[in-house]
Design a protein around this motif. Structure first.
Motif, PDB file in Angstrom:
ATOM      1  N   UNK A  64       0.753  -1.339  -0.027  1.00 21.85           N
ATOM      2  CA  UNK A  64      -0.010  -0.092  -0.029  1.00 21.85           C
ATOM      3  C   UNK A  64       0.885   1.329   0.053  1.00 21.85           C
ATOM      4  N   UNK A  65       2.066   1.183   0.482  1.00 24.01           N
ATOM      5  CA  UNK A  65       2.826   2.337   0.696  1.00 24.01           C
ATOM      6  C   UNK A  65       3.476   2.760  -0.605  1.00 24.01           C
ATOM      7  N   UNK A  66       3.692   1.542  -1.417  1.00 21.61           N
ATOM      8  CA  UNK A  66       4.206   1.595  -2.756  1.00 21.61           C
ATOM      9  C   UNK A  66       3.331   2.236  -3.750  1.00 21.61           C
ATOM     10  N   UNK A  67       1.812   1.774  -3.395  1.00 22.00           N
ATOM     11  CA  UNK A  67       0.623   2.576  -4.368  1.00 22.00           C
ATOM     12  C   UNK A  67       0.754   3.992  -4.157  1.00 22.00           C
ATOM     13  N   UNK A  68       0.753   4.459  -2.642  1.00 21.00           N
ATOM     14  CA  UNK A  68       0.631   5.764  -2.745  1.00 21.00           C
ATOM     15  C   UNK A  68       1.789   6.477  -3.054  1.00 21.00           C
ATOM     16  N   UNK A  69       3.151   5.918  -2.744  1.00 25.53           N
ATOM     17  CA  UNK A  69       4.133   6.681  -3.390  1.00 25.53           C
ATOM     18  C   UNK A  69       4.275   6.827  -5.069  1.00 25.53           C
ATOM     19  N   UNK A  70       3.745   5.744  -5.612  1.00 28.64           N
ATOM     20  CA  UNK A  70       3.756   5.824  -7.134  1.00 28.64           C
ATOM     21  C   UNK A  70       2.869   6.902  -7.564  1.00 28.64           C
ATOM     22  N   UNK A  71       1.586   7.036  -6.963  1.00 31.54           N
ATOM     23  CA  UNK A  71       0.612   8.155  -7.231  1.00 31.54           C
ATOM     24  C   UNK A  71       1.428   9.541  -7.176  1.00 31.54           C
ATOM     25  N   UNK A  72       1.912   9.606  -6.109  1.00 30.25           N
ATOM     26  CA  UNK A  72       2.397  11.033  -5.940  1.00 30.25           C
ATOM     27  C   UNK A  72       3.932  11.392  -6.225  1.00 30.25           C
ATOM     28  N   UNK A  73       4.840  10.340  -6.444  1.00 28.13           N
ATOM     29  CA  UNK A  73       6.250  10.687  -6.831  1.00 28.13           C
ATOM     30  C   UNK A  73       6.012  11.253  -8.455  1.00 28.13           C
ATOM     31  N   UNK A  74       5.196  10.198  -9.307  1.00 25.47           N
ATOM     32  CA  UNK A  74       5.205  10.529 -10.628  1.00 25.47           C
ATOM     33  C   UNK A  74       4.505  12.137 -11.061  1.00 25.47           C
ATOM     34  N   UNK A 121       4.782  12.819   2.812  1.00 21.90           N
ATOM     35  CA  UNK A 121       4.368  14.150   3.380  1.00 21.90           C
ATOM     36  C   UNK A 121       4.802  15.355   2.567  1.00 21.90           C
ATOM     37  N   UNK A 122       6.075  15.309   2.531  1.00 23.09           N
ATOM     38  CA  UNK A 122       6.760  16.313   1.535  1.00 23.09           C
ATOM     39  C   UNK A 122       6.157  16.483   0.165  1.00 23.09           C
ATOM     40  N   UNK A 123       6.114  15.216  -0.390  1.00 24.70           N
ATOM     41  CA  UNK A 123       5.579  15.071  -1.672  1.00 24.70           C
ATOM     42  C   UNK A 123       4.142  15.432  -2.044  1.00 24.70           C
ATOM     43  N   UNK A 124       3.206  15.314  -0.972  1.00 25.72           N
ATOM     44  CA  UNK A 124       1.920  15.700  -1.241  1.00 25.72           C
ATOM     45  C   UNK A 124       1.883  17.236  -1.249  1.00 25.72           C
ATOM     46  N   UNK A 125       2.790  17.835  -0.079  1.00 25.29           N
ATOM     47  CA  UNK A 125       2.416  19.241   0.181  1.00 25.29           C
ATOM     48  C   UNK A 125       2.941  20.145  -1.055  1.00 25.29           C
ATOM     49  N   UNK A 150      -9.574   9.016 -10.357  1.00 29.31           N
ATOM     50  CA  UNK A 150      -9.360   7.527 -10.122  1.00 29.31           C
ATOM     51  C   UNK A 150      -8.070   7.248  -9.415  1.00 29.31           C
ATOM     52  N   UNK A 151      -6.960   7.616  -9.942  1.00 33.71           N
ATOM     53  CA  UNK A 151      -5.694   7.457  -9.464  1.00 33.71           C
ATOM     54  C   UNK A 151      -5.431   7.973  -7.890  1.00 33.71           C
ATOM     55  N   UNK A 152      -6.052   9.320  -7.780  1.00 34.29           N
ATOM     56  CA  UNK A 152      -6.249   9.539  -6.322  1.00 34.29           C
ATOM     57  C   UNK A 152      -6.855   8.858  -5.376  1.00 34.29           C
ATOM     58  N   UNK A 153      -8.032   8.231  -5.961  1.00 31.39           N
ATOM     59  CA  UNK A 153      -8.739   7.563  -4.956  1.00 31.39           C
ATOM     60  C   UNK A 153      -7.937   6.193  -4.633  1.00 31.39           C
ATOM     61  N   UNK A 154      -7.174   5.782  -5.766  1.00 28.86           N
ATOM     62  CA  UNK A 154      -6.553   4.521  -5.541  1.00 28.86           C
ATOM     63  C   UNK A 154      -5.565   4.695  -4.363  1.00 28.86           C
ATOM     64  N   UNK A 155      -4.621   5.981  -4.419  1.00 29.31           N
ATOM     65  CA  UNK A 155      -3.949   6.324  -3.542  1.00 29.31           C
ATOM     66  C   UNK A 155      -4.509   6.668  -1.969  1.00 29.31           C
ATOM     67  N   UNK A 156      -5.814   7.338  -2.009  1.00 26.93           N
ATOM     68  CA  UNK A 156      -6.658   7.339  -0.642  1.00 26.93           C
ATOM     69  C   UNK A 156      -6.920   6.195  -0.096  1.00 26.93           C
ATOM     70  N   UNK A 157      -7.447   5.292  -0.962  1.00 20.31           N
ATOM     71  CA  UNK A 157      -7.542   3.889  -0.510  1.00 20.31           C
ATOM     72  C   UNK A 157      -6.361   3.046   0.204  1.00 20.31           C
ATOM     73  N   UNK A 158      -5.240   3.289  -0.357  1.00 21.50           N
ATOM     74  CA  UNK A 158      -4.029   2.787   0.027  1.00 21.50           C
ATOM     75  C   UNK A 158      -3.739   3.348   1.521  1.00 21.50           C
TER      76      UNK A 158
END
Length: 392
Positions: free
Chosen positions: A134-144, A221-225, A259-267
């Motif tokens: 789930x961490x990998x899923x969240x990181x993928x969405x926001x790092x890209x 946290x840094x990436x989302x901000x 859709x991709x945000x909701x996947x990250x939110x789910x993670x």
């Protein structure tokens, strides 16, 4: 990794999005400060878990008696239960909006799934793998998104090295510090380390590195901000809904951003549904003397109880206001000073810790962390009860 995943829940995603959307890059320095102190306390908790065969609450019981241990266990259980509703709402909103359905069936389904996982014989390895995924899923969405957002490097650097407190940001600063510098999450690290040693005794004599997960927490946290600062702040979008937060992903995902945000939110939400409930159930079980690890059936039932209560509140009230999520995060600042002080004093006790006792550097750094926690508790009393719109 588990500690990082349970700390970075839907409320953290909400708070960090609001920080970037409303105040741009100016609060990035807070990430570095909070992560530093979180790393200090998590490493300290790791050493407590590895230093002795008894749990942290057992050490508290030994030093100050049973009432102190029970008070800590009940306090952690109440904190975990209060946040569980937000985690369940996050799961329901993510899956519900993704499939254009009511969130209620998804809240029920994923809480039942989490409970089923809980009673799987080898729960800890399953928990570890689930959290990492789930961490990998969240990181993928926001790092890209981070690379496509093209943030202002100069402003980003100034935000990191130049502390500032913009007008009206005090509530968010308190909420972020209370949740990112999570004493409860750090406390649970000692139990996770002992659970891991139980399954692999050789780990007791090796160096248990707790920094990787905490650094990942800081990166998220840094990436989302930064994403919110680069994309939402110039457009004046204050983040009042999941749809607003999803717009931070539009530079790369376009019409599929939601859709991709909701996947990250789910993670973020599902990892916290499991992890947060595990904290509350394990600590209460230990405080009541009915077990302190996942091999105890009673502990698993207490963890399941946290999930059931959270799901029930989520179904009853539906979409919790974002202000209420921020408020709930801030309230924890009143509970953690007592817990943090107990951890600090146990880790300073050479009779308990042996050669893993706190070094001078840790004593000073953790002591400063406690001063910050107590100061925020005083500040938050005014912010919560006099300036919070929920009380007006």
């Amino acid at each position: 990794m588990i500690t990082a995943a349970l700390v970075f829940g839907p409320s953290k995603l909400t708070i960090t999005s609001k920080m970037g959307a409303v105040y741009g890059y100016s609060l990035l320095w807070l990430v570095a400060v909070a992560i530093f102190f979180m790393a200090v306390f998590t490493a300290m908790s790791t050493r407590i878990g590895a230093a002795t065969n008894q749990t942290l609450l057992a050490s508290v019981r030994l030093k100050w008696g049973n009432p102190a241990s029970v008070a800590m266990g009940i306090g952690v259980f109440l904190v975990a239960t209060s946040f569980q509703a937000g985690n369940s709402v996050g799961v329901g909103i993510a899956a519900g909006e993704l499939f254009h359905m009511s969130p209620v069936p998804w809240i029920i389904f994923f809480n039942l799934l989490a409970i089923a996982m809980l009673f799987y014989r080898r729960f800890y390895p399953l928990l570890e793998k689930t959290m990492i995924f789930l961490i990998v899923v969240m990181l993928f969405c926001f790092i890209i998104t981070f690379f496509y957002a093209r943030p202002d490097v100069g402003q980003m650097a100034r935000g990191l090295v130049t502390p500032s407190v913009p007008d009206g940001s005090t509530g968010l600063i308190i909420a972020f510090t209370a949740s990112c510098f999570s004493i409860v999450g750090a406390l649970y690290q000692s139990y996770l380390i002992q659970e891991r040693i139980r399954s692999n005794p050789e780990l007791k004599n090796t160096k248990n590195d707790s920094h990787t997960g905490i650094i990942l927490l800081g990166i998220m946290c840094f990436i989302v901000i930064v994403c919110a600062a680069a994309i939402l702040n110039p457009k004046g979008i204050p983040v009042n809904s999941a749809t607003d937060m999803a717009r931070a992903l539009e530079p790369i995902f376009g019409s599929n951003a939601s859709a991709f945000f909701l996947i990250g939110l789910f993670g973020a939400a599902f990892s916290s549904v499991i992890g947060n409930a595990s904290v509350g159930g394990t600590l209460l079980g230990d405080a009541l003397g009915v077990g302190n690890n996942f091999s105890s059936a009673t502990v698993r039932y207490l963890v399941a109880l946290v999930m059931v209560i959270g799901a029930a509140v989520a179904i009853r009230f539906g979409k919790l206001p974002l202000e209420l999520i921020v408020f709930a995060q801030s309230v924890t600042i009143f509970v953690v000073p007592f817990i943090g002080t107990a951890m600090y004093m146990v880790a300073n006790d050479r009779k308990i810790m042996g050669d893993k006792v706190n070094s001078l550097f840790v004593k000073v750094a953790a002591g400063l962390g406690l001063v910050i926690i107590f100061a925020l508790a005083v500040i938050s009393s005014k912010e919560l009860f006099f300036n919070n719109p929920l009380f007006k």
